[in-house]
Scaffold this motif. Structure first.
Motif, PDB file in Angstrom:
ATOM      1  N   ALA A 170      19.943  67.767 -11.912  1.00 33.63           N
ATOM      2  CA  ALA A 170      19.616  68.036 -10.752  1.00 33.63           C
ATOM      3  C   ALA A 170      19.083  66.697 -10.010  1.00 33.63           C
ATOM      4  N   GLY A 171      17.991  66.144 -10.639  1.00 37.09           N
ATOM      5  CA  GLY A 171      17.451  64.936 -10.226  1.00 37.09           C
ATOM      6  C   GLY A 171      16.803  65.144  -8.826  1.00 37.09           C
ATOM      7  N   GLY A 172      16.234  64.416  -8.061  1.00 38.08           N
ATOM      8  CA  GLY A 172      15.574  64.667  -6.705  1.00 38.08           C
ATOM      9  C   GLY A 172      14.250  65.437  -6.821  1.00 38.08           C
ATOM     10  N   TRP A 173      13.666  66.290  -5.997  1.00 34.61           N
ATOM     11  CA  TRP A 173      12.581  66.895  -6.083  1.00 34.61           C
ATOM     12  C   TRP A 173      12.481  67.872  -7.394  1.00 34.61           C
ATOM     13  N   VAL A 174      13.739  68.525  -7.508  1.00 33.01           N
ATOM     14  CA  VAL A 174      13.446  69.303  -8.891  1.00 33.01           C
ATOM     15  C   VAL A 174      13.203  68.485 -10.082  1.00 33.01           C
ATOM     16  N   ASP A 175      13.643  67.375 -10.166  1.00 31.93           N
ATOM     17  CA  ASP A 175      13.182  66.394 -11.301  1.00 31.93           C
ATOM     18  C   ASP A 175      11.926  66.049 -11.402  1.00 31.93           C
ATOM     19  N   ARG A 176      11.583  65.736 -10.136  1.00 31.45           N
ATOM     20  CA  ARG A 176       9.934  65.264  -9.800  1.00 31.45           C
ATOM     21  C   ARG A 176       9.178  66.373 -10.092  1.00 31.45           C
ATOM     22  N   PHE A 177       9.597  67.633  -9.458  1.00 35.05           N
ATOM     23  CA  PHE A 177       8.726  68.792  -9.828  1.00 35.05           C
ATOM     24  C   PHE A 177       8.616  69.012 -11.354  1.00 35.05           C
TER      25      PHE A 177
END
Length: 270
Positions: A94-101
């Motif tokens: 997924a990357g993005g905010w999903v990965d950051r979370f």
């Protein structure tokens, strides 16, 4: 597979046979039967590993302890690897905010605590039982699998065949489970083999501290804890459980090293 991997495989298969077949030859009554008049008896033909401080047969307790240790190891690895696999796939793809979370927050939260201390605190809070022990080890075990899978997904998702599948209109689930997962799961197999050794060693450590399987069921760690004050009067109380722990951890580590070389073409000898 190299020689060390084959040795590890032989050890692991032997331990599985002991855990599965041993109870058919050794009745459960021998685990708890006490002959106090023969406490600390050394190894003999009747009792190949001797008797403990309560006159219980050490061989029977070691065999049934193998069942508990291996069952805990398998259960913890299966649950931890499954949770880590799903979260690692989601985070890496997924990357993005999903990965950051997931990787930037949840991974770091669990990695901020020393694993064995978190397991001790969990079992101490919930109470000593087999289910709570497995839960505590799963809490500290899934992060390593998730990080490994995330790193593999980040690499594989940039390959040309994944880009081609996406251009042809393949769904995300098809790309994940048909194209990415088969090419990213090899390190997980090696990690699972090494994780078995870690889970068994952690179970023995918690049992040694009195936070493992409640008596009267035997555990190698609990046997060591009971024997530590009796080494002068009965050396066999310590040697045989410690040897089983050492042999089990060694076997899974050797098997993991062999699988790493066998599954990775770059490490195979020419």
């Amino acid at each position: 597979m190299n020689l060390t991997g084959k040795i590890g495989l032989v050890i692991v298969v032997g331990l599985l046979l002991v855990a599965l077949v041993g109870p058919f030859f050794i009745p459960l009554e021998r685990v708890t039967f006490q002959d106090l008049e023969r406490s600390f008896d050394p190894p003999s033909w009747q009792h190949p590993m001797g008797l403990d401080e309560n006159g219980r047969d050490i061989l029977a307790r070691v065999v049934y302890g193998a069942r508990i240790s291996l069952s805990v190891g398998v259960t913890v690895v299966v649950i931890s690897a499954t949770v880590g696999l799903l979260l690692g796939l989601l985070s890496g793809y997924a990357g993005g905010w999903v990965d950051r979370f997931i990787s930037g927050f949840w991974f770091n939260v669990f990695l901020a605590f020393p694993g064995i201390l978190l397991a001790i605190a969990t079992v101490a809070f919930l109470g000593a039982s087999l289910a709570n022990l497995i839960f505590a080890l799963c809490v500290i075990g899934w992060v390593g699998y998730a990080r490994l899978i995330r790193a593999q997904v980040l690499k594989v998702r940039e390959y040309d065949f994944v880009t081609a599948a996406r251009a042809l209109g393949a769904s995300d689930l098809r790309i994940l489970f048909r194209h990415i997962l088969p090419n990213a799961v090899q390190p997980l197999i090696v990690q699972a083999s090494l994780g078995m050794a870690g889970a068994i060693l952690a179970e023995a450590s918690l049992s040694f501290l009195g936070l493992g399987i409640p008596p009267p069921m035997p555990s190698w760690g609990a046997m060591l804890s009971d024997a530590r004050t009796h080494f002068a009067s009965g050396w066999h109380l310590t040697v045989f459980p410690a040897a089983m722990i050492t042999l089990t951890v060694l076997g899974f580590n050797l098997l993991g090293d062999g699988l790493r070389e066998w599954l990775d073409p770059r490490q195979r000898p020419r």
